[in-house]
Design an enzyme around this catalytic site. Structure first.
Site, PDB file in Angstrom:
ATOM      1  CD  GLU A  45     -29.331   4.614 -33.136  1.00 22.92           C
ATOM      2  OE1 GLU A  45     -30.547   4.760 -32.903  1.00 22.92           O
ATOM      3  OE2 GLU A  45     -28.780   3.493 -33.194  1.00 22.92           O
ATOM      4  CE  LYS A 118     -28.346   0.197 -31.306  1.00 21.21           C
ATOM      5  NZ  LYS A 118     -29.192   0.865 -32.352  1.00 21.21           N
ATOM      6  CB  CYS A 155     -30.865   3.252 -30.158  1.00 23.22           C
ATOM      7  SG  CYS A 155     -32.587   3.300 -30.746  1.00 23.22           S
TER       8      CYS A 155
END
Lengths: 296, 296
Positions: A45, A118, A155
């Site tokens: 990331e 995300k 994540c």
């Protein structure tokens, strides 16, 4: 028809203050991965910078770049040069005052196959992401590539079974998590061990619940807090390649590494025959998954 | 206000052809658990009989009993006698042609606090449950007792993150799974190991995703297929007590055992402060969790 095994690589590396050096480390990793036979290469990331969310600083929005910015251009060039599909990650500047934490999926010809913004954004001591990143507004949609349909998440998404399920229900053949997670230096060893093990376990569980392989590529290295107001971070590496029964196929250590493994994507179908969870989901009884809390 | 730790016991035992003997084994286990200081005692799934779903036999519906049948009466008596809350499990006869796989939650005074009818029903070689059990129609509702709000689910439910989440969102303080799972004798050792490890992992994941303790009580022993048309079963025991970060607090082996441990229910609140997943769920983007499949 039987598919050939898919050779994938996770480029686990460290980042420093210079974006040029970081991009070079990513490109070097892609080159090594391709030399090792990988066709799909995954980066950590936000691999072009240190993990800047350690503290709040409006000046750090200067790090953001558009979808056709320098990181994207460099990744496209590397993908084309080495003939691999690349999963990258950028701090995306979408408009003034509107930024995302965005994964890029780049075809082996350098074209952008798709992006994932995300969806779940953390905000904890040392991980002040809600300040920087607007939550994704595109939902959980896998991205089609020449290598198959990829369920790319990022994540914090990895702690949410909902995200994994949404991707599996949309036909993702593999779940892919670029990530940046580490130990809080103030935690004792037992707490650090529990956290690392929880992180491995929750990802293995997505493989099990959905009958598909899961990979996560993390960063490594110590990154000092430069503000005095944030927290140092010790990223824990341990990038993972997990098979569709949750079995660990390979796992990296605490240091920089290019982890390469072969995935048999056909095995998902066999695993789902013995564990047919998609058959038995009670979609008539899950309505309250769309609520914040159920008050009884 | 700080709660005292909760002492819980899992009574992992084997079952034979005689329901009287099986009930006696359950009661003996409750007595031993109470003697060890447990206040909450959990029995395996369908503990009054052998696991009869190895094959289809309409005659086996004779094993079903109503909510106030012999198993319930004996459990109520034991709960009262030993002063413990008991989680039992019966093959419930609700009406002619309508049976469920039902967990009973019995207060320490012997009263029925509530029931949970298994929502996800498996049907696999050796586990022909869809023939015997109508899927539950009461949804995922935890049961309040003097010891707290208990999220009771049953066996196959344990593979579904949705079930665990529904209970957590409803305020369950602990997830409890009576279960009956074992090795298929025809599988090789690697496959058996992967399955057992997947089973442990998925349950640990529910603790992690929801920040609460999880326990599972399994049966043990070899049960031969008596029909010639079904499959032998070797139940794998390994009843588990898991803390709210997914850490294994205690775990049984392959044999009969009363596993006792203390749970600190206050720790969930602390764990959820560092891992505030309930805060960040994207309830605006989960609609398709209510669909069978997402066609793109």
């Amino acid at each position: 028809m039987k598919q050939a095994p898919l050779s994938i690589a996770l480029v686990q590396h460290a980042m420093g203050p210079d974006p040029y050096d970081n991009r070079q480390a990513s490109i070097d990793g892609i080159e090594r991965a391709a030399a090792a036979g990988a066709r799909l290469v995954i980066l950590p990331e936000l691999h072009a910078s240190e993990y800047f969310c350690k503290y709040h600083d409006p000046g750090l929005f200067d790090l953001a770049e558009p979808l056709d910015g320098p990181t994207r251009r460099q990744l496209s060039e590397a993908a084309r040069q080495f003939g691999v599909v690349v999963i990258g990650s950028i701090f995306e500047r979408r408009a003034p005052g509107l930024a995302h934490n965005t994964a890029l999926v780049i075809e082996a010809d350098g074209e952008l196959a798709g992006i994932y913004r995300k969806m779940h954004i953390p905000d904890d001591p040392g991980y002040n992401e809600k300040f920087y990143f607007t939550p994704g507004d595109q939902g959980f949609v896998p991205i089609d590539t020449m290598l198959g349909r990829l369920g790319v998440l990022v994540c914090w998404d990895q702690w949410f079974p909902e995200a994994a399920r949404m991707m599996a229900l949309a036909g993702a053949q593999i779940l892919i998590y670029p990530t940046a997670i580490g130990f809080a230096p103030e935690d004792d060893e037992d707490e650090q061990r529990r956290q690392l093990d929880a992180w491995r376990t929750i990802q293995r569980s997505h493989a099990i619940a959905n009958g598909l392989p899961v990979v996560a590529c993390n960063r490594v290295g110590f990154e000092a807090d430069r503000s005095g107001a944030g927290r140092d971070a010790q990223f824990w590496g341990h990038s993972l390649i997990i098979g569709p029964q949750g079995e660990i196929i390979d796992e990296a250590g605490l240091d920089a590494e290019v982890l390469v493994a072969e995935l048999d994507l056909d095995r998902s179908d066999q695993v789902r025959r013995i564990w047919p969870f998609l058959r038995d989901r009670r979609i008539d009884a899950y309505q309250d998954l769309l609520t914040r809390y159920r008050h009884f």
